[in-house]
Design a protein around this motif. Structure first.
Motif, mmCIF file in Angstrom:
data_model
loop_
_atom_site.group_PDB
_atom_site.id
_atom_site.type_symbol
_atom_site.label_atom_id
_atom_site.label_comp_id
_atom_site.label_asym_id
_atom_site.label_seq_id
_atom_site.Cartn_x
_atom_site.Cartn_y
_atom_site.Cartn_z
ATOM 1 N N GLN A 2 20.069 2.981 -14.437
ATOM 2 C CA GLN A 2 19.898 3.968 -13.372
ATOM 3 C C GLN A 2 21.236 4.286 -12.720
ATOM 4 O O GLN A 2 21.513 5.444 -12.373
ATOM 5 N N ALA A 3 22.075 3.281 -12.567
ATOM 6 C CA ALA A 3 23.400 3.521 -11.983
ATOM 7 C C ALA A 3 24.226 4.450 -12.864
ATOM 8 O O ALA A 3 24.972 5.308 -12.365
ATOM 9 N N ILE A 4 24.113 4.292 -14.182
ATOM 10 C CA ILE A 4 24.839 5.167 -15.105
ATOM 11 C C ILE A 4 24.362 6.609 -14.954
ATOM 12 O O ILE A 4 25.163 7.552 -14.899
ATOM 13 N N ALA A 5 23.048 6.806 -14.875
ATOM 14 C CA ALA A 5 22.505 8.151 -14.714
ATOM 15 C C ALA A 5 22.913 8.747 -13.372
ATOM 16 O O ALA A 5 23.330 9.911 -13.287
ATOM 17 N N ASP A 6 22.826 7.957 -12.309
ATOM 18 C CA ASP A 6 23.192 8.454 -10.983
ATOM 19 C C ASP A 6 24.660 8.853 -10.933
ATOM 20 O O ASP A 6 25.016 9.879 -10.333
ATOM 21 N N GLU A 7 25.526 8.049 -11.535
ATOM 22 C CA GLU A 7 26.956 8.335 -11.517
ATOM 23 C C GLU A 7 27.284 9.615 -12.277
ATOM 24 O O GLU A 7 28.153 10.393 -11.870
ATOM 25 N N VAL A 18 18.451 12.181 -18.439
ATOM 26 C CA VAL A 18 17.419 11.237 -18.861
ATOM 27 C C VAL A 18 18.067 10.388 -19.946
ATOM 28 O O VAL A 18 18.570 10.932 -20.936
ATOM 29 N N ALA A 19 18.089 9.074 -19.774
ATOM 30 C CA ALA A 19 18.802 8.210 -20.723
ATOM 31 C C ALA A 19 18.057 6.909 -20.910
ATOM 32 O O ALA A 19 17.338 6.444 -20.016
ATOM 33 N N GLY A 38 17.094 5.370 -17.354
ATOM 34 C CA GLY A 38 17.627 5.957 -16.131
ATOM 35 C C GLY A 38 17.321 7.441 -16.083
ATOM 36 O O GLY A 38 17.495 8.136 -17.086
ATOM 37 N N VAL A 39 16.849 7.927 -14.945
ATOM 38 C CA VAL A 39 16.537 9.344 -14.758
ATOM 39 C C VAL A 39 17.135 9.778 -13.428
ATOM 40 O O VAL A 39 16.932 9.115 -12.410
ATOM 41 N N ALA A 40 17.888 10.899 -13.438
ATOM 42 C CA ALA A 40 18.537 11.341 -12.203
ATOM 43 C C ALA A 40 18.709 12.862 -12.222
ATOM 44 O O ALA A 40 18.746 13.486 -13.276
ATOM 45 N N GLY A 41 18.837 13.437 -11.028
ATOM 46 C CA GLY A 41 19.184 14.843 -10.905
ATOM 47 C C GLY A 41 18.012 15.784 -11.069
ATOM 48 O O GLY A 41 16.844 15.424 -10.910
ATOM 49 N N PRO A 374 29.709 5.245 -20.604
ATOM 50 C CA PRO A 374 29.094 4.010 -20.084
ATOM 51 C C PRO A 374 27.784 3.634 -20.776
ATOM 52 O O PRO A 374 27.521 2.458 -21.034
ATOM 53 N N LEU A 375 26.941 4.628 -21.075
ATOM 54 C CA LEU A 375 25.692 4.328 -21.779
ATOM 55 C C LEU A 375 25.976 3.766 -23.162
ATOM 56 O O LEU A 375 25.413 2.728 -23.554
ATOM 57 N N LEU A 376 26.833 4.426 -23.922
ATOM 58 C CA LEU A 376 27.097 3.990 -25.295
ATOM 59 C C LEU A 376 27.870 2.676 -25.320
ATOM 60 O O LEU A 376 27.700 1.873 -26.240
#
Length: 386
Positions: A2-7, A18-19, A38-41, A374-376
């Motif tokens: 979630q932190a990765i998506a938010d950033e 969406v990741a 993680g889902v954001a935005g 960051p995700l990969l």
């Protein structure tokens, strides 16, 4: 996660994300399995929130799905990878080859060998983008709709084939690597083999067996309210280039095997899990034989390490395999690809994990690695620890 998506939304200029990193369905308990999501935005700037079920244009993440469909037909005995393409694509029966990849389109010689089915899936057929940006062949391909898909401007299949076949090859079939166009040709070939649309072929071979009901070449009416808009960076801001009810909400004139699909997180997880589960669907049914899957995940011939498309990866069928580890997100054996619309799908055979990244901002600059990296890198860390 979630932190990765938010950033990515807060600091790296994407409207929504969406990741996920996920294990196969049969390995979903304990510390080794399950999902990290993680889902954001927002789906559209000023609109509703991004959600797990948001439908996104996946661009070149289409390529591995088309390659898998072709290999299912190989498993069924309909095709062979070493078949010449001319029985189905007679337009390509007598290709010419440029004497220099960046040379004028009329400085050519006859090709010495035929284009094979495998050449199209491996992008070694000769039609496609070379590192010679801006060359006459580049310009001719762009004029024919190669590059970012645009359903509103596409030619019908037969018209496109006639015009693309009039262009020279950048290299002898099988003796080089040229990006993108080969998978559009592979999609055309599959449609002609089956005597139907490419979408119908994908549904029969991959989408229906894997339960990928949200994936297709157009948005159904019930998907439009859940679809993301598409954006391009211009100056310091973003410009909307396709709304949710735009080009993908209408029947396409050309179904692009190189980049035309829309999909969702869960559909792409189903596809990726098949790649790391021996070709099996979540219900245990065999979608792709282990032999064909092995061919798909095996690195192809060495490619130019300076090629701007591959950056050291080795292209196989429908995607690339990491053969070097120069960045935190690279790990040997990783298979997959990115989509120019801001998407990615990667499979990690050792840890049997899948990483999916869905945004709606086109890839275009240095921030791309900061958004997706960051995700990969986290997925690569899980792979190394397996």
């Amino acid at each position: 996660m979630q932190a990765i998506a938010d950033e990515a939304v807060r600091a790296h200029g994407v409207p929504g994300v969406v990741a996920a990193i996920a294990a196969p369905d049969d390995d979903a308990d304990g510390d080794a399995g399950g999902e990290e999501v993680g889902v954001a935005g927002e789906r559209r700037i000023g609109g509703g929130p991004m959600e797990r079920g948001t439908v996104v244009r996946i661009a070149s993440v289409t390529k591995p799905i088309v390659a898998a469909a072709a290999l299912v037909l190989v498993d069924r005995g309909v095709l062979r990878l070493d078949d010449p393409v001319t029985p189905w694509l007679p337009e390509l029966a007598s290709p010419s080859v440029l004497r220099a990849p960046d040379g004028p389109l009329d400085d050519v010689r006859p090709a010495e060998r035929p284009i094979l089915v495998e050449h199209l899936l491996a992008l070694r057929g000769g039609l496609g983008f070379t590192p010679a940006f801006g060359s006459p062949l580049w310009q001719a391909l762009l004029e024919l709709g190669q590059g970012p898909p645009d359903p509103a401007a596409a030619l019908p299949l037969d018209d496109w084939l006639a015009r693309i076949a009039a262009l020279p090859l950048a290299h002898e079939p099988g003796e080089g690597w040229t990006y993108n166009t080969g998978l559009d040709l592979a999609g055309a070939l599959l449609a002609r083999v089956a005597g139907t649309s490419l979408g119908a072929v994908l549904d029969n071979t991959v989408l229906a067996p894997l339960g990928m009901r949200e994936t297709g070449f157009r948005l159904r009416p019930d998907q439009v309210p859940r679809a993301a808009a598409s954006y391009r960076a211009e100056g310091d801001g973003l410009v909307e280039i396709d709304p949710p009810d735009g080009a993908w909400a209408r029947e396409p004139r050309f179904e692009s095997g190189a980049g035309g699909l829309v999909s969702t997180l869960d559909d792409l997880l189903s596809f990726g899990r098949m790649l790391v589960a021996g070709g099996r669907a979540g219900d245990g049914s065999q979608v792709l034989s282990e032999a064909s899957l092995g061919r798909m995940l095996t690195p192809g011939p060495p490619t130019d390490p300076t090629d701007p498309f591959l950056e050291g990866q080795s292209w196989t069928l429908g995607g690339a395999v990491d053969v070097v580890e120069r960045h935190p997100w690279e790990v040997r054996g990783r298979y997959g690809w990115v989509g120019g619309s801001g998407t990615a799908l990667y499979a990690y055979p050792r840890s049997r994990r899948v990483a999916v990244w869905l945004t709606q901002r086109e890839l275009a600059g240095p921030d791309d690695a900061e958004r997706l990296g960051p995700l990969l890198a986290l997925a690569a860390e899980r792979e190394r620890a397996a």
